[in-house]
Scaffold this active site. Structure first.
Site, PDB file in Angstrom:
ATOM      1  N   HIS A 179      -9.742   2.819  -0.425  1.00  0.00           N
ATOM      2  CA  HIS A 179      -8.336   2.418  -0.363  1.00  0.00           C
ATOM      3  C   HIS A 179      -8.013   1.570  -1.586  1.00  0.00           C
ATOM      4  CE1 HIS A 179      -4.485   1.248   0.836  1.00  0.00           C
ATOM      5  NE2 HIS A 179      -4.704   0.836   2.075  1.00  0.00           N
ATOM      6  N   GLU A 197      -1.071   5.818  13.578  1.00  0.00           N
ATOM      7  CA  GLU A 197      -0.738   7.082  12.923  1.00  0.00           C
ATOM      8  C   GLU A 197      -0.776   8.262  13.884  1.00  0.00           C
ATOM      9  OE1 GLU A 197      -1.578   8.444   8.646  1.00  0.00           O
ATOM     10  OE2 GLU A 197      -3.256   7.165   9.227  1.00  0.00           O
ATOM     11  N   LYS A 204      -9.087   8.798   1.901  1.00  0.00           N
ATOM     12  CA  LYS A 204      -9.684   7.468   1.774  1.00  0.00           C
ATOM     13  C   LYS A 204     -11.138   7.474   2.244  1.00  0.00           C
ATOM     14  CE  LYS A 204      -5.417   4.741   2.270  1.00  0.00           C
ATOM     15  NZ  LYS A 204      -4.432   5.817   2.558  1.00  0.00           N
ATOM     16  N   CYS A 259       0.800  -1.224   0.000  1.00  0.00           N
ATOM     17  CA  CYS A 259       0.000   0.000   0.000  1.00  0.00           C
ATOM     18  C   CYS A 259       0.834   1.276   0.000  1.00  0.00           C
ATOM     19  CB  CYS A 259      -0.953  -0.006   1.184  1.00  0.00           C
ATOM     20  SG  CYS A 259      -2.109  -1.399   1.140  1.00  0.00           S
ATOM     21  N   HIS A 299      -2.476   8.441   6.143  1.00  0.00           N
ATOM     22  CA  HIS A 299      -2.843   7.163   5.527  1.00  0.00           C
ATOM     23  C   HIS A 299      -4.325   6.910   5.804  1.00  0.00           C
ATOM     24  CE1 HIS A 299      -2.255   3.182   3.890  1.00  0.00           C
ATOM     25  NE2 HIS A 299      -2.786   2.634   4.977  1.00  0.00           N
ATOM     26  N   PHE A 321       0.835  -3.398   4.293  1.00  0.00           N
ATOM     27  CA  PHE A 321       1.055  -4.769   4.730  1.00  0.00           C
ATOM     28  C   PHE A 321       2.496  -5.168   4.399  1.00  0.00           C
ATOM     29  CE2 PHE A 321      -3.615  -6.410   4.445  1.00  0.00           C
ATOM     30  CZ  PHE A 321      -3.924  -5.635   5.542  1.00  0.00           C
TER      31      PHE A 321
END
Length: 419
Positions: free
Chosen positions: A346, A320, A341, A169, A309, A405
């Site tokens: 996403h 975060e 997002k 990502c 993010h 990930f």
């Protein structure tokens, strides 16, 4: 003298509208593009919602042969490239092709075409031994992710460094960071940089269903993506692409180019901790932020906006928030933060490039896009997450971060291009 990299053109294919201006209109209005999945029958899945792109490849200018050859992700990429090049005013044919590079990111490559072809070859999974005679001539190209970067290179006749970056990502951020490095190293004068992903398929939905990472708010898809909200229940899958023309700064200024932003610094690290898990203290992301700011020769007090993010999972949003506090100190409580997002979902590897495009447009227009659907902030997420409504805000420096990930953590600093 250090060669600097600037963004002079932006092309976007995103949920809610194809094109840079449609993308910005959606973000600045705080609208959401999440809805029930229509690209395949999702009735058997736990999460049946996504942020889809309303995309007609013929209307976008692709030929029948291009449509047959290219996966949906590749189609997104070449359409975005065409818009970015036109926006930049650059003439690729007038440049030395060996000085034009491509740095394209993707997390899952040609997933859509691979799944479709497997279903045909295996008779919808009934045959263990597949019949190769039913495969399309371009099947090998679908299996090789670098095909996506090759399509972009062919589009602009690039003969310089061409590569596909795949770091989950954070792929989009890392691909733009690589473009910045190619300019700094004098390996290229112009780089087409960004990322593309079209992961909306049964196999992708099944994978995220299995780990319960995606939202199951199927009855209200418009409000399902809720970063930093106490009632959030996972992220919403999306798709899309953003590609930017990244140029050497002095050459761009010499030709009178419009400069959206300068790419001032970036850093990427791995936490070597867990495939999907994050430490709650945010240490790894904080390290990436600190190093990116150091490379940009900027102090945390100079950050004017943080593009988070903001996936909408419990652990990411807390991770975060802790990372911003650790890296920015007291500034974290005074700088606006938001997650796009919440509006476009996403899109895995592509989202980082869409977020860089959003940051460049935010700097250009001096407007912070909001975090949609943020009605009940979680107490642990206690920063200024710009809920619901866009905000006019003076900005010279923007920070964008990504988490992926595999433990990937990336931070990028953009500054106002006309400074």
């Amino acid at each position: 003298m250090t060669r600097k990299a600037v963004i002079t053109g932006i092309g976007v294919v995103a949920p809610g509208g194809v094109g840079r201006e449609a993308f910005w209109d959606l973000l600045s209005a705080g609208r959401t593009a999440t809805r029930a999945i229509s690209l395949f029958d999702a009735s058997g899945f736990r999460s049946r919602i996504a942020a889809e792109v309303d995309f007609d490849p013929r209307a976008a200018g692709l030929s029948y042969q291009e449509i047959r050859r290219m996966d949906r992700a590749a189609q997104f990429a070449v359409v975005a490239v065409d818009e970015a090049v036109a926006d930049s005013g650059i003439e690729p044919g007038a440049l030395d092709p060996e000085r034009i590079g491509v740095s394209l990111g993707s997390a899952v490559g040609c997933t859509t075409s691979l799944e479709q072809e497997y279903r045909v070859l295996s008779d919808d999974g009934r045959r263990w031994l597949v019949d190769h005679a039913y495969g399309v001539p371009h099947l090998y190209g679908h299996m090789v992710p670098s095909t996506l970067a090759v399509e972009v290179a062919w589009r602009v006749a690039a003969q310089g460094p061409v590569a596909l970056v795949s770091t989950g990502c954070t792929s989009g951020l890392d691909a733009v960071g690589r473009a910045m490095q190619l300019i700094a190293d004098n390996s290229a004068d112009v780089v087409l940089a960004g990322a593309t992903d079209a992961p909306l398929s049964p196999i992708t939905s099944a994978c995220f269903d299995a780990i319960k990472a995606t939202s199951a708010n199927n009855d209200d898809p418009e409000h399902a993506s809720r970063p930093f909200d106490a009632e959030r229940d996972g992220f919403v899958l999306g798709e899309g692409c953003a590609v930017m023309v990244v140029e050497e700064a002095e050459a761009a200024r010499a030709r009178g180019a419009r400069i959206y932003a300068e790419l001032a610094g970036s850093a990427s690290f791995s936490n070597a901790f867990h495939m999907t898990g994050l430490r709650p203290d945010g240490r790894e992301m904080a390290r990436a932020i600190t190093v990116a700011l150091d490379r940009a020769r900027l102090d945390p007090s100079e950050v004017d906006y943080v593009n988070a993010h903001g996936s909408g999972t419990q652990q990411n949003d807390r991770h975060e928030t802790a990372a911003f506090k650790r890296s920015l100190g007291e500034r974290a409580y005074r700088v606006p933060v938001s997650s796009i997002k919440s509006m476009i979902g996403h899109s895995l590897g592509a989202i980082g490039s869409l977020e860089v495009a959003a940051c460049a447009l935010a700097l250009d227009r001096q407007v912070v896009p909001p975090t949609a659907n943020l009605h009940h902030p979680e107490p642990a997420c206690d920063l200024d997450y710009v809920p619901l409504v866009a905000r006019e805000h003076p900005m010279d420096t923007v920070l964008s971060v990504g988490s992926g990930f595999g433990g990937f953590q990336t931070a990028m600093v953009l500054t106002r291009g006309n400074r």
